[in-house]
Scaffold this motif. Structure first.
Motif, PDB file in Angstrom:
ATOM      1  N   ILE A   1       0.813  -1.215   0.000  1.00 40.15           N
ATOM      2  CA  ILE A   1       0.000   0.000   0.000  1.00 40.15           C
ATOM      3  C   ILE A   1       0.849   1.267   0.000  1.00 40.15           C
ATOM      4  CG2 ILE A   1      -1.927  -1.138   1.144  1.00 40.15           C
ATOM      5  CD1 ILE A   1      -1.068   0.007   3.747  1.00 40.15           C
ATOM      6  N   ASN A   2       2.141   1.175   0.335  1.00 38.72           N
ATOM      7  CA  ASN A   2       3.029   2.343   0.326  1.00 38.72           C
ATOM      8  C   ASN A   2       3.896   2.382  -0.932  1.00 38.72           C
ATOM      9  OD1 ASN A   2       2.139   3.341   2.816  1.00 38.72           O
ATOM     10  ND2 ASN A   2       3.512   1.966   3.927  1.00 38.72           N
ATOM     11  N   PHE A   3       3.538   1.628  -1.932  1.00 40.13           N
ATOM     12  CA  PHE A   3       4.296   1.573  -3.181  1.00 40.13           C
ATOM     13  C   PHE A   3       4.349   2.943  -3.843  1.00 40.13           C
ATOM     14  CE2 PHE A   3       3.877   1.498  -7.783  1.00 40.13           C
ATOM     15  CZ  PHE A   3       5.034   0.844  -8.168  1.00 40.13           C
ATOM     16  N   THR A   4       5.529   3.326  -4.312  1.00 43.09           N
ATOM     17  CA  THR A   4       5.696   4.582  -5.058  1.00 43.09           C
ATOM     18  C   THR A   4       6.553   4.313  -6.294  1.00 43.09           C
ATOM     19  OG1 THR A   4       7.677   5.206  -3.780  1.00 43.09           O
ATOM     20  CG2 THR A   4       5.532   6.032  -3.003  1.00 43.09           C
ATOM     21  N   SER A   5       6.292   5.084  -7.327  1.00 43.02           N
ATOM     22  CA  SER A   5       7.096   4.997  -8.558  1.00 43.02           C
ATOM     23  C   SER A   5       7.382   6.412  -9.043  1.00 43.02           C
ATOM     24  CB  SER A   5       6.352   4.201  -9.635  1.00 43.02           C
ATOM     25  OG  SER A   5       5.101   4.795  -9.929  1.00 43.02           O
ATOM     26  N   VAL A   6       8.651   6.702  -9.253  1.00 42.42           N
ATOM     27  CA  VAL A   6       9.062   8.040  -9.667  1.00 42.42           C
ATOM     28  C   VAL A   6       9.707   7.950 -11.050  1.00 42.42           C
ATOM     29  CG1 VAL A   6      10.476  10.057  -9.123  1.00 42.42           C
ATOM     30  CG2 VAL A   6       9.462   8.694  -7.268  1.00 42.42           C
TER      31      VAL A   6
ATOM     32  N   VAL B   1      -8.322   3.469   5.876  1.00 37.65           N
ATOM     33  CA  VAL B   1      -7.320   2.413   6.055  1.00 37.65           C
ATOM     34  C   VAL B   1      -6.214   2.965   6.951  1.00 37.65           C
ATOM     35  CG1 VAL B   1      -5.718   0.834   4.929  1.00 37.65           C
ATOM     36  CG2 VAL B   1      -7.851   1.465   3.785  1.00 37.65           C
ATOM     37  N   LYS B   2      -6.144   2.454   8.161  1.00 40.34           N
ATOM     38  CA  LYS B   2      -5.148   2.910   9.135  1.00 40.34           C
ATOM     39  C   LYS B   2      -3.995   1.916   9.202  1.00 40.34           C
ATOM     40  CE  LYS B   2      -4.573   4.184  14.009  1.00 40.34           C
ATOM     41  NZ  LYS B   2      -5.238   4.277  15.331  1.00 40.34           N
ATOM     42  N   GLN B   3      -2.778   2.407   8.978  1.00 38.72           N
ATOM     43  CA  GLN B   3      -1.603   1.533   8.943  1.00 38.72           C
ATOM     44  C   GLN B   3      -1.005   1.361  10.336  1.00 38.72           C
ATOM     45  OE1 GLN B   3       1.296   2.643   5.964  1.00 38.72           O
ATOM     46  NE2 GLN B   3      -0.276   3.506   4.628  1.00 38.72           N
ATOM     47  N   ASN B   4      -0.616   0.138  10.640  1.00 34.01           N
ATOM     48  CA  ASN B   4       0.155  -0.175  11.843  1.00 34.01           C
ATOM     49  C   ASN B   4       1.550  -0.596  11.382  1.00 34.01           C
ATOM     50  OD1 ASN B   4      -2.265   0.045  13.544  1.00 34.01           O
ATOM     51  ND2 ASN B   4      -2.868  -1.890  12.586  1.00 34.01           N
ATOM     52  N   ASN B   5       2.472   0.376  11.356  1.00 29.06           N
ATOM     53  CA  ASN B   5       3.771   0.138  10.735  1.00 29.06           C
ATOM     54  C   ASN B   5       4.655  -0.822  11.530  1.00 29.06           C
ATOM     55  OD1 ASN B   5       3.236   1.928   8.579  1.00 29.06           O
ATOM     56  ND2 ASN B   5       3.765   3.690   9.865  1.00 29.06           N
ATOM     57  N   GLN B   6       4.396  -0.982  12.824  1.00 31.43           N
ATOM     58  CA  GLN B   6       5.241  -1.872  13.631  1.00 31.43           C
ATOM     59  C   GLN B   6       5.060  -3.337  13.255  1.00 31.43           C
ATOM     60  OE1 GLN B   6       4.491  -0.988  17.745  1.00 31.43           O
ATOM     61  NE2 GLN B   6       5.704   0.894  17.720  1.00 31.43           N
ATOM     62  N   ASN B   7       3.817  -3.722  12.974  1.00 27.78           N
ATOM     63  CA  ASN B   7       3.575  -5.136  12.629  1.00 27.78           C
ATOM     64  C   ASN B   7       3.058  -5.306  11.197  1.00 27.78           C
ATOM     65  OD1 ASN B   7       1.071  -4.015  12.968  1.00 27.78           O
ATOM     66  ND2 ASN B   7       0.490  -5.267  14.733  1.00 27.78           N
TER      67      ASN B   7
ATOM     68  N   ILE C   1      12.191   4.343 -14.295  1.00 30.24           N
ATOM     69  CA  ILE C   1      11.212   4.428 -13.205  1.00 30.24           C
ATOM     70  C   ILE C   1      11.852   3.898 -11.934  1.00 30.24           C
ATOM     71  CG2 ILE C   1       8.945   3.711 -12.392  1.00 30.24           C
ATOM     72  CD1 ILE C   1       8.116   3.358 -15.287  1.00 30.24           C
ATOM     73  N   ASP C   2      11.960   4.768 -10.945  1.00 27.08           N
ATOM     74  CA  ASP C   2      12.511   4.383  -9.641  1.00 27.08           C
ATOM     75  C   ASP C   2      11.366   3.882  -8.766  1.00 27.08           C
ATOM     76  OD1 ASP C   2      14.055   4.008  -7.422  1.00 27.08           O
ATOM     77  OD2 ASP C   2      14.180   6.138  -6.896  1.00 27.08           O
ATOM     78  N   ILE C   3      11.396   2.593  -8.421  1.00 29.13           N
ATOM     79  CA  ILE C   3      10.305   1.965  -7.678  1.00 29.13           C
ATOM     80  C   ILE C   3      10.720   1.710  -6.240  1.00 29.13           C
ATOM     81  CG2 ILE C   3       8.992  -0.185  -7.449  1.00 29.13           C
ATOM     82  CD1 ILE C   3       8.816  -0.319 -10.434  1.00 29.13           C
ATOM     83  N   ASP C   4       9.857   2.079  -5.322  1.00 31.02           N
ATOM     84  CA  ASP C   4      10.020   1.742  -3.903  1.00 31.02           C
ATOM     85  C   ASP C   4       8.795   0.913  -3.503  1.00 31.02           C
ATOM     86  OD1 ASP C   4      10.536   1.489  -1.242  1.00 31.02           O
ATOM     87  OD2 ASP C   4      10.427   3.639  -0.777  1.00 31.02           O
ATOM     88  N   GLU C   5       8.976  -0.373  -3.344  1.00 25.99           N
ATOM     89  CA  GLU C   5       7.855  -1.263  -3.054  1.00 25.99           C
ATOM     90  C   GLU C   5       7.314  -1.087  -1.642  1.00 25.99           C
ATOM     91  OE1 GLU C   5       9.477  -5.114  -3.774  1.00 25.99           O
ATOM     92  OE2 GLU C   5       8.875  -5.118  -5.891  1.00 25.99           O
ATOM     93  N   GLY C   6       8.180  -0.838  -0.692  1.00 21.98           N
ATOM     94  CA  GLY C   6       7.750  -0.856   0.698  1.00 21.98           C
ATOM     95  C   GLY C   6       7.542  -2.286   1.166  1.00 21.98           C
ATOM     96  N   LYS C   7       6.740  -2.455   2.187  1.00 26.40           N
ATOM     97  CA  LYS C   7       6.481  -3.793   2.731  1.00 26.40           C
ATOM     98  C   LYS C   7       5.006  -4.156   2.534  1.00 26.40           C
ATOM     99  CE  LYS C   7      10.031  -3.460   6.331  1.00 26.40           C
ATOM    100  NZ  LYS C   7      10.298  -3.516   7.797  1.00 26.40           N
ATOM    101  N   PRO C   8       4.714  -5.452   2.361  1.00 32.28           N
ATOM    102  CA  PRO C   8       3.307  -5.863   2.238  1.00 32.28           C
ATOM    103  C   PRO C   8       2.603  -5.790   3.590  1.00 32.28           C
ATOM    104  CG  PRO C   8       4.739  -7.784   2.215  1.00 32.28           C
ATOM    105  CD  PRO C   8       5.644  -6.589   2.196  1.00 32.28           C
ATOM    106  N   TYR C   9       1.331  -5.418   3.570  1.00 35.78           N
ATOM    107  CA  TYR C   9       0.534  -5.276   4.788  1.00 35.78           C
ATOM    108  C   TYR C   9      -0.604  -6.297   4.797  1.00 35.78           C
ATOM    109  CZ  TYR C   9       2.740  -0.902   6.291  1.00 35.78           C
ATOM    110  OH  TYR C   9       3.641   0.047   6.750  1.00 35.78           O
TER     111      TYR C   9
END
Length: 268
Positions: A38-43, A126-132, A59-67
């Protein structure tokens, strides 16, 4: 980095088109959203070769982590039970968050006609809990009027004078059941009908419905002749005695059963 394939937007050798590239980046975001990113970005970054009239797109891609989905809650459903909403969701608690599945869930809820039209960006939080790496989803609904009551009456050449009452609800007692009651009573005709539909039998997506009906019609040929001519005919008694007047009564019931096809909005 090579990730999920969103499909072809532009290829080597095509004319440079910013609109098509923007759409491709949006499609890329949606594809990654199906896998919990959900935090995926592409520049995008372009390098222009003026001599060869070429543009290199990087294209610079930052996938982040799956939630994953930790909790799904609802607000605004004062009548409709949580169970009725939850069973229409294509996304469940404990699953990998899938943005497309959530959009399909809201589409299924909109088809029920219980609520004002739901939109993913406007009515879901959609509220993210980044710790888990989990998300909590809150769906905000606004219930629509579920009851319909009608009163009819008039004069008909076939039915004579009549009066009717009908009642219908598509969310009976907040359980998602449909109840229909209709009654028309006239000087020559009477119709009564009761219908009920249970959308989930034994908590399975199997829809069972039935109707029970009864009708009665009284035919008077002399009376019909008066109506057809628009005047009161003075018919001889021997003619009136020869008329084949009758009363017809019909009573019966219908039963229907349907089941949805897998991953489809169609039913059998």
């Amino acid at each position: 980095r090579r990730g999920p394939d969103p499909g072809r937007s532009r290829a080597d050798g095509d004319y440079f088109n910013r609109t098509a590239i923007g759409k491709g980046l949006e499609d890329l975001r949606k594809v990654y959203g199906q896998y919990g990113y959900i935090n995926f970005t592409s520049v995008p970054d372009t390098e222009v070769d003026e001599d060869k009239k070429l543009i290199t797109l990087k294209i610079d891609i930052d996938e982040g982590k799956p939630y994953y989905v930790r909790r799904i809650e609802f607000t605004g459903n004062t009548t409709t039970r949580d169970k009725v909403i939850r069973r229409e969701l294509a996304l469940e608690e404990g699953q990998l968050y899938n943005s497309q599945a959530w959009e399909v869930s809201l589409l299924r809820l909109n088809q029920l006609q219980y609520f004002e039209t739901l939109k993913p960006e406007q009515d879901s939080e959609v509220k993210q809990n980044n710790q888990n790496n989990t998300v909590d989803i809150t769906l905000k609904v606004k219930e629509k009027g579920k009851n319909s009551i009608g009163l009819t009456g008039g004069v008909s050449g076939l039915s004579g004078s009549f009066i009717g009452l009908n009642y219908q609800t598509n969310n009976f007692l907040g359980k998602g059941e449909t109840l229909t009651v209709e009654a028309n009573v006239g000087s020559r005709e009477r119709n009564v009908m009761l219908g009920f539909t249970e959308p989930y039998v034994f908590d399975r997506p199997m829809q069972l419905g039935f109707t029970v009906f009864s009708s009665k019609f009284t035919y008077d040929q002399a009376q019909q002749a008066n109506i057809a001519t628009g005047q009161n005919l003075n018919l001889p008694q021997n003619f009136l005695q020869s008329l084949q007047n009758y009363s017809q009564t019909t009573t019966g019931a219908t039963v229907g059963l349907s089941y949805p096809l897998h991953r489809s909005f169609k039913r059998v």
